[in-house]
Design a protein around this motif. Structure first.
Motif, short mmCIF file in Angstrom:
data_model
loop_
_atom_site.label_atom_id
_atom_site.label_comp_id
_atom_site.label_asym_id
_atom_site.label_seq_id
_atom_site.Cartn_x
_atom_site.Cartn_y
_atom_site.Cartn_z
N ARG B 85 0.83 -1.21 0.00
CA ARG B 85 0.00 0.00 0.00
C ARG B 85 0.86 1.26 0.00
NH1 ARG B 85 -3.76 -0.95 4.39
NH2 ARG B 85 -5.09 -2.08 2.94
N ARG B 86 2.00 1.18 0.72
CA ARG B 86 2.82 2.39 0.82
C ARG B 86 3.52 2.72 -0.50
NH1 ARG B 86 6.16 2.30 6.32
NH2 ARG B 86 6.20 0.09 5.89
N VAL B 87 3.70 1.70 -1.34
CA VAL B 87 4.31 1.97 -2.66
C VAL B 87 3.32 2.73 -3.54
CG1 VAL B 87 5.15 0.87 -4.77
CG2 VAL B 87 5.79 -0.06 -2.53
N GLY B 88 2.08 2.31 -3.48
CA GLY B 88 1.09 2.99 -4.30
C GLY B 88 -0.17 2.17 -4.45
N ARG B 89 -1.10 2.71 -5.19
CA ARG B 89 -2.44 2.11 -5.29
C ARG B 89 -2.79 1.89 -6.76
NH1 ARG B 89 -5.47 0.33 -1.61
NH2 ARG B 89 -7.27 1.71 -1.72
N HIS B 90 -1.82 1.32 -7.51
CA HIS B 90 -2.05 1.07 -8.92
C HIS B 90 -1.91 -0.43 -9.20
CE1 HIS B 90 -0.56 1.03 -13.28
NE2 HIS B 90 -1.82 1.36 -13.33
N LEU B 91 -2.87 -0.96 -9.93
CA LEU B 91 -2.92 -2.39 -10.23
C LEU B 91 -2.97 -2.58 -11.74
CD1 LEU B 91 -3.57 -5.45 -9.52
CD2 LEU B 91 -5.98 -4.74 -9.43
N ILE B 92 -2.21 -3.55 -12.24
CA ILE B 92 -2.23 -3.86 -13.67
C ILE B 92 -2.81 -5.26 -13.86
CG2 ILE B 92 -0.83 -4.16 -15.75
CD1 ILE B 92 1.30 -2.40 -14.45
N VAL B 93 -3.78 -5.38 -14.75
CA VAL B 93 -4.32 -6.70 -15.11
C VAL B 93 -4.42 -6.75 -16.64
CG1 VAL B 93 -5.68 -6.86 -12.99
CG2 VAL B 93 -6.74 -5.94 -15.06
N SER B 94 -4.53 -7.93 -17.19
CA SER B 94 -4.80 -8.00 -18.62
C SER B 94 -6.31 -7.91 -18.83
CB SER B 94 -4.25 -9.29 -19.23
OG SER B 94 -5.22 -10.31 -19.16
N ALA B 95 -6.69 -7.59 -20.06
CA ALA B 95 -8.11 -7.44 -20.37
C ALA B 95 -8.84 -8.77 -20.44
CB ALA B 95 -8.27 -6.69 -21.70
N VAL B 96 -8.09 -9.87 -20.42
CA VAL B 96 -8.73 -11.17 -20.61
C VAL B 96 -8.60 -12.07 -19.39
CG1 VAL B 96 -8.50 -11.12 -23.12
CG2 VAL B 96 -6.65 -12.09 -21.74
N PRO B 119 -4.21 -4.43 -23.01
CA PRO B 119 -4.99 -5.03 -24.09
C PRO B 119 -4.33 -6.29 -24.64
CG PRO B 119 -3.79 -3.12 -24.90
CD PRO B 119 -3.54 -3.19 -23.42
N VAL B 120 -5.10 -7.04 -25.41
CA VAL B 120 -4.56 -8.24 -26.06
C VAL B 120 -4.69 -8.08 -27.57
CG1 VAL B 120 -5.10 -9.77 -24.14
CG2 VAL B 120 -6.81 -9.40 -25.93
N ASP B 121 -3.94 -8.92 -28.29
CA ASP B 121 -4.11 -8.91 -29.75
C ASP B 121 -5.28 -9.81 -30.13
OD1 ASP B 121 -3.26 -11.53 -29.62
OD2 ASP B 121 -1.20 -11.08 -30.22
N ARG B 122 -5.48 -10.00 -31.44
CA ARG B 122 -6.62 -10.77 -31.92
C ARG B 122 -6.56 -12.24 -31.52
NH1 ARG B 122 -10.83 -9.54 -35.37
NH2 ARG B 122 -11.39 -11.55 -36.27
N THR B 123 -5.37 -12.71 -31.08
CA THR B 123 -5.28 -14.11 -30.62
C THR B 123 -5.53 -14.23 -29.12
OG1 THR B 123 -2.92 -14.11 -30.03
CG2 THR B 123 -3.46 -14.45 -32.36
N GLY B 124 -5.67 -13.10 -28.46
CA GLY B 124 -5.91 -13.13 -27.01
C GLY B 124 -4.65 -13.00 -26.18
N ALA B 125 -3.51 -12.78 -26.82
CA ALA B 125 -2.24 -12.70 -26.09
C ALA B 125 -1.89 -11.26 -25.73
CB ALA B 125 -1.11 -13.32 -26.93
#
Lengths: 458, 458
Positions: B85-96, B119-125
């Motif tokens: 929490r002390r580092v920050g409040r940002h989370l990264i996830v993929s769209a899928v 985001p992912v490409d058309r193959t989902g990666a």
């Protein structure tokens, strides 16, 4: 092996085992799916929910299956508190609730809520008036167990529910110890329970939220279990849990009479067989299978090992037990002796011979532990002129043993000063005074610990 | 019945069943207790933890058993975010990501955090550069699945872990779909998985928190599972889950080759057998057992029912399926056709004949659904002079069917305006254009819905 710790976990009921096996083949698929396997799983889940509702005495859509009784309590308390956040941030619990309730109260307090603990009497029971006095305009929720897990005392749930209802406050009942014996009476609003306490498998808890009760599930959303219990439903275990509940209920009336008679034997005979024993808990309004007593001058963990060696599995609320260094909060709230504490909780079907053998074995086991610890004999020992007992650095039950050893040397009317840095002494020295008819004068800070003052009355 | 939905839940592995039965008798007691039954339970739990750690490739004290994969994700994401929490409040996830990850992100956002979806490409990666671009000084955690649950695309976890490591950000890997096939490569920090995906029983998830990763468990305290998973351990299910993991791992190399060949048959033959089909997902970097395709002019739910009647259990990410009215977020993020979507996920041991029978049955099933819906034939139909297609109030796949029916009447270079109020049209009309080599001009608000503009190129 005689397993006398049913209040921790009951062995799997044969009916539960059968139901589990059958539904491993029929209930493994995702009940949200449209194909045949999914529909079969859904049907099993629906049927289990109906049966659970019938056993609880509620509607099927009020029942949520959770992964454990602890999670049912956590989810229920958090959801009910959040649902009534606008009313206020005050929570009432009894002082003898299960740790899952007290830990829920702690996080609530850490997040800015306030918590009132309702005290209990020496038998472990709350008074409805205690809840009445604790209720405030900003009370969001009250929690009370149906019966205590350590001493078996049955709580006045219906009366407390009525007091709460009159104030418009929902009552959550932790029915973990009693649901196998029968439905919880009275106008409660939420109920939590745990299947492995009634012979169901691990992994199944029950949360009931009555219609009309404001409830806001906390944590990430999930579509399963009406959004109240995230994660894939454990259908085989749920089916087995409910089958077991029905099975133990069918046997409950008869088994209650039988177990009550067996625990009554322990209640009445242990104090006659073992000197310096305090049987704790309410003698009448209690669960059929639980009886708890504490033995002066005994280390709970050593006694458990002795009994295990003799083939008995029991548990203890003593401070000297296992990983914990403070005595059970239940015994502390009751103000009773905690040292050498033994809880016997008989599973349904316990044989009379096993209880008799326990009563045969116990006196020797206790005497053996006392001998090892150098505890005083029950009769008075020769006098000595000691006024200060230094038990600093010694763990329970040594401080009380040292007090007792020194006591005969104190003149009647004289005072002993016991120095101790063990938390259990705070509970056990006053309890010793009460058992021995001596006067406990109180405590005061002392170098390296606390001084406990005892006056010799006779 | 041919069960082709292993990505939802795999049937119980025979080894898991055996282990479950054995440990129902040995592992039901409280592993925290000192008596023999408790010690037996503890030994089973310890052994299971060792074996799970070996399969994951971590230390035993890094493994926590949770009640489900969903709970492992919820607990892991919440604990890692709070720990930093002390580092920050940002989370990264993929769209899928799986919904358990996205729902965890939602509560985090609701509590004031910020979330970046890669985001992912058309193959989902995803691309490692996508994570690199998303990383910020205040990023507390990044999450990435090892492989996608709907289309089987394998993600570049090791590369993303390296990118995160360089930035000092822990990566949580959702390994639910892949852990049965092998350990997750690379320097990840946390890992979540679900036993019923690899033939274990329901009720067991796995959360691994590497030593040195800051982690602050949320919710009420509990002494079990290093304070990271409250509630009584479900030891028989845990033992069975780990036994199953070892069993499927022993067969994994051989079974991967076999299933990959079977899904490859579906990948290559379905587009030849069924007109107007788009096979989605990465053709090479993919899980062995999953293949997903979408059928133009087909209602996913009806197709699932048709296939169920023919004895095949599959699932669908179509909007028209079951309780959901929006298309799968995975297919949407990939920008591929969602209507008539079918996911085939073969459990280990799937017989070749069953796959062949599926390929025999599928063309007739799709044709039947299309006929019922009045879909256009694949060949061009006579021209008509229509410019506006009014599909307001019609649900997927009707708007695309109406577009296709009207299309032959549009002169080359001319424009069709499809009016629709169905959310799926936003995805499916552009996808139809790509499949048909027509130009999608975009959308604009229209009376009662949205107008989608398509230019006829040929």
């Amino acid at each position: 092996m005689s397993y006398f710790d049913a209040a921790s976990a009951a062995p799997l009921h044969p009916v539960a085992r059968q139901a589990l096996l059958a539904s491993l083949d029929e209930g493994w698929a995702d009940p949200a799916r449209l194909y045949r396997e999914g529909r079969k799983a859904r049907m099993l889940l629906d049927a289990a929910r109906e049966a659970a509702a019938e056993a609880v005495g509620c509607r099927a859509d009020e029942v949520v299956f959770t992964p454990s009784g602890t999670r049912a309590v956590h989810t229920g308390v958090a959801g009910a508190l959040a649902g009534r956040r606008r009313v206020g941030r005050h929570l009432i619990v009894s002082a003898v609730e299960h740790s899952s309730v007290l830990h829920s109260a702690e996080v609530f307090e850490a997040a800015g809520g306030t918590v009132t603990q309702v005290p209990v009497d020496r038998t472990g029971a709350v008074a409805p008036s205690g809840y009445e006095a604790a209720l405030r305009a900003d009370t969001a929720l009250a929690v009370l167990q149906s019966a205590n897990h350590e001493v078996g005392t049955v709580q006045p749930v219906a009366e407390v529910a009525e007091v709460c209802r009159a104030a418009g406050v929902p009552l959550l009942v932790d029915a973990a110890q009693s649901l196998g014996w029968g439905p919880v009476e009275g106008g409660w609003s939420l109920l939590a329970a745990s299947a492995h306490k009634w012979g169901g498998p691990s992994g199944v808890g029950l949360l009931v939220v009555r219609k009309g009760v404001r409830f806001a599930p906390q944590g990430p959303a999930d579509e399963r279990e009406s959004g109240r219990a995230p994660g894939f439903e454990n259908i085989p275990a749920i089916v087995a849990a409910v089958a077991s509940l029905r099975a133990v209920r069918a046997e409950a009336a008869q088994e209650a009479v039988r177990l009550r008679e067996l625990t009554e034997r322990i209640r009445t005979r242990v104090p006659r067989l073992v000197p310096d024993v305090e049987v704790v808990g309410e003698p009448r309004r209690r669960l059929p299978g639980i009886v708890t007593f504490s033995c002066l001058y005994v280390d709970g963990e050593t006694l458990l090992h002795e009994l295990d060696r003799e083939g008995f599995a029991v548990s203890s609320g003593s401070s000297c037990t296992s990983s914990t260094l403070t005595p059970s909060h239940v015994l502390r709230a009751m103000g009773v002796l905690s040292e050498g504490n033994v809880r016997v909780s008989l599973p349904p079907g316990t044989a009379e011979e096993d209880v008799e053998r326990f009563l045969d074995v116990l006196p020797g086991a206790v005497a053996g532990v006392r001998e090892k610890l150098g505890a005083p004999a029950s009769a008075a020992a020769p006098e000595e002129d000691v006024l200060v007992v230094d038990a600093l650095g010694r763990r329970c039950p040594i401080p009380v043993i040292e007090l007792a050893k020194a006591f005969p040397g104190v003149p009647v009317g004289g005072t002993v000063r016991v120095l101790s840095d063990d938390e259990a002494a705070r509970l056990d020295i006053p309890a010793w005074c009460e058992m021995r008819g001596q006067e406990y004068l109180g405590e005061e800070p002392a170098d390296g610990g606390t001084a406990y003052l005892v006056r010799r009355l006779g």
